[in-house]
Enzyme design. Structure first.
Site, PDB file in Angstrom:
ATOM      1  CD  GLN A  80      -3.290   0.172   0.335  1.00  0.00           C
ATOM      2  OE1 GLN A  80      -3.599  -0.980   0.558  1.00  0.00           O
ATOM      3  NE2 GLN A  80      -3.921   0.903  -0.569  1.00  0.00           N
ATOM      4  CE  LYS A  82      -5.421  -3.922   2.556  1.00  0.00           C
ATOM      5  NZ  LYS A  82      -5.495  -3.400   1.183  1.00  0.00           N
ATOM      6  CG  ASP A  91      -8.487  -5.694   1.046  1.00  0.00           C
ATOM      7  OD1 ASP A  91      -7.885  -4.995   0.225  1.00  0.00           O
ATOM      8  OD2 ASP A  91      -8.299  -6.937   1.133  1.00  0.00           O
ATOM      9  CB  THR A 107     -10.664  -1.564  -7.080  1.00  0.00           C
ATOM     10  OG1 THR A 107     -10.806  -0.821  -5.873  1.00  0.00           O
ATOM     11  CG2 THR A 107      -9.334  -2.285  -7.073  1.00  0.00           C
ATOM     12  CG  ASN A 121     -15.692  -3.640  -4.966  1.00  0.00           C
ATOM     13  OD1 ASN A 121     -14.577  -3.202  -5.216  1.00  0.00           O
ATOM     14  ND2 ASN A 121     -16.779  -2.898  -5.080  1.00  0.00           N
ATOM     15  CB  SER A 146      -9.973   5.898  -0.718  1.00  0.00           C
ATOM     16  OG  SER A 146     -10.741   4.738  -0.570  1.00  0.00           O
TER      17      SER A 146
HETATM   18  N1  GLU Z   1      -8.195  -2.179  -0.092  1.00  0.00           N
HETATM   19  C1  GLU Z   1      -7.976  -1.347  -1.228  1.00  0.00           C
HETATM   20  C2  GLU Z   1      -6.564  -1.531  -1.728  1.00  0.00           C
HETATM   21  O1  GLU Z   1      -6.040  -2.621  -1.677  1.00  0.00           O
HETATM   22  C3  GLU Z   1      -8.400   0.104  -1.016  1.00  0.00           C
HETATM   23  C4  GLU Z   1      -7.874   0.780   0.181  1.00  0.00           C
HETATM   24  C5  GLU Z   1      -8.469   2.176   0.433  1.00  0.00           C
HETATM   25  O2  GLU Z   1      -9.339   2.609  -0.298  1.00  0.00           O
HETATM   26  O3  GLU Z   1      -8.001   2.783   1.400  1.00  0.00           O
HETATM   27  O4  GLU Z   1      -5.929  -0.648  -2.236  1.00  0.00           O
END
Ligand code: GLU
Length: 445
Positions: free
Chosen positions: A111, A126, A166, A210, A241, A377
């Site tokens: 991330q 995360k 997620d 995504t 999703n 986001s």
């Molecule tokens: N879980 C998503 C990722 O893997 C989005 C995380 C978010 O929007 O903060 O990037």
């Protein structure tokens, strides 16, 4: 791997025993950084790479809750606040029985680079829990989310750490989490979570972002060859999703998605996957993808086998980590697949990535190809900060522009560091250098 980097990697192995996915994610990044440390020795002097591999903070907590039968259930909660050089920690929460500290750390580490690459002012983090939402009632999911937030609330905030969804965490769970945060803190702090509902501070396009973003990225790859998605045959793994909205965008752009899957097996529909059926199965009934055949008896269901055996031009792994291995890669290559873009986080094993490189298949790593989710986001945070709400068209346009930017940055960085066309090197180096520069500027903290 560069000698200085081997030392850093050995330290990661020693400090984090047994966390194989975390080791894999670190190895993949360090493998790309050789030309960077050669060109910029000051990163090594400032111990930037060593510091980047150690989370700023790791929180592990007990989550006790009561099920419908009145029994006490116990889960474990995690939040790894990995790096905040570019902004508040940002990253999703995963609720899945496979969640452990190593998984959360690999996701948090990825991330950092993904968020940096997105160009948005967000750090990397995360979290999640080994809670299994499968088969749980609405009431149980709500009580679990409330119990989880009862500890998490003290660690997060719009300027501190901003979780989102997620695997296993969608709009429903974000609602319960936000409700509990608001109740405990007595603050309507919209910017503390993203992925919120449209009626209470969410952003248009966040749900789709995504999957859409991954397909926008593929569009950019195809553009470099003078091609488009029109008429392309696509296989998408998963049916959650990311997969759902990847399928939607491929179809909108003229491609045909012939297969998708869940953890039980996969469906092949040569007429093209009917998305309304998939959404009804997964979002409304929360049932198995095998029930697709009840609506489309001409389709085929294959249990317990890899869907990467299905021939395609483009493969979009959108399920979970390490779902596509060296054997799967060989099958895709043999069938003439020419683009693989990761909608999920690290779905391709190192063997698969190597095989794609050797065969000349264009491979887009998740930290570039799936960055549209977290980027949107960040757009949600922008709207919250200005108490504004943008139209679908405007937000989607912003997302498309961000994906174009990431794509171009990957390619120009790969060129600059001597690996033209290598999206893995481009993503890792471009993501890294921005965070590294910020860390040097902020001093030893
Ligand atoms: N879980 C998503 C990722 O893997 C989005 C995380 C978010 O929007 O903060 O990037």
């Amino acid at each position: 791997m560069d000698e200085k980097l081997v030392d850093v990697y050995d330290e990661v192995l020693r400090r984090n025993p047994g966390e194989t996915e975390f080791h894999q994610a670190v190895h993949e990044v360090l493998d790309s950084l050789g030309p960077v440390v050669a060109k910029h020795p000051h990163y090594a002097d400032a111990a930037v790479i060593r510091r980047l591999c150690e989370p700023e903070r790791q929180i592990i907590f007990r989550v006790p809750w009561v099920d419908d039968a009145g029994r006490i259930q116990l889960n474990r909660g995690f939040r790894v606040e990995f790096n905040s050089a570019l902004g508040p920690y940002k990253g999703g929460l995963r609720f899945h029985p496979s969640v452990n500290l190593g998984i959360v750390k690999f996701l948090g580490y990825e991330q950092i680079f993904k968020n940096s690459l997105s160009g948005m002012p967000i750090g990397g983090g995360k979290g999640g829990s080994d809670f299994d939402p499968k088969g749980r009632s609405e009431g149980e999911v709500m009580r679990f989310c409330q119990a989880f937030m009862t500890e998490l609330y003290r660690h997060i905030g719009e300027y501190t750490d901003v979780p989102a969804g997620d695997i296993g965490v969608g709009g429903r769970e974000i609602g319960y989490l936000f409700g509990q945060y608001k109740r405990i803190t007595n603050r309507y702090e919209s910017g503390v979570l993203t992925g919120k509902g449209l009626a209470w501070g969410g952003s248009r396009v966040r749900t789709e972002a995504t999957g859409y973003g991954t397909v926008f990225f593929v569009q950019e790859i195809l553009k470099t060859r003078g091609e488009s998605l029109d008429g392309k045959r696509v296989v998408v793994s998963g049916s959650g999703n990311v997969a759902t909205y990847a399928i939607a965008k491929v179809q909108e752009l003229g491609g045909t998605v012939v297969a998708c899957s869940d953890s039980g097996g996969y469906v092949v529909d040569e007429r093209g996957i009917d998305l309304a059926t998939v959404q009804e199965i997964k979002e409304e009934r929360r049932a198995r993808i095998s029930t697709y055949l009840e609506h489309h008896p001409h389709a085929q269901y294959v249990e317990n086998h890899s869907l990467w055996q299905v021939p395609c031009d483009i493969a979009l792994p959108c399920a979970t980590q390490n779902e596509l291995n060296g054997t799967d890669a060989a099958a895709l290559i043999a069938h003439g697949c020419s683009v693989v873009a990761e909608g999920a986080n690290m779905p391709c094993t190192p063997e698969a990535v190597r095989a794609f490189a050797e065969a000349g298949v264009t491979f887009a790593p998740g930290k570039a190809a799936n960055a549209g989710g977290v980027a949107t986001s960040a757009l949600e945070m922008q709207q919250n900060a200005s108490r504004d709400s943008w139209t679908f068209e405007h937000t989607e346009e912003r997302l498309a522009g961000i994906m174009r930017g990431i794509h171009d940055r990957c390619l120009s960085t790969a060129d600059e560091y001597g690996s033209p066309g290598n999206y893995v090197a481009g993503a890792n180096i471009a993501g890294f250098t921005q965070v590294a520069d910020a860390m040097v500027a902020l001093g030893v903290i």
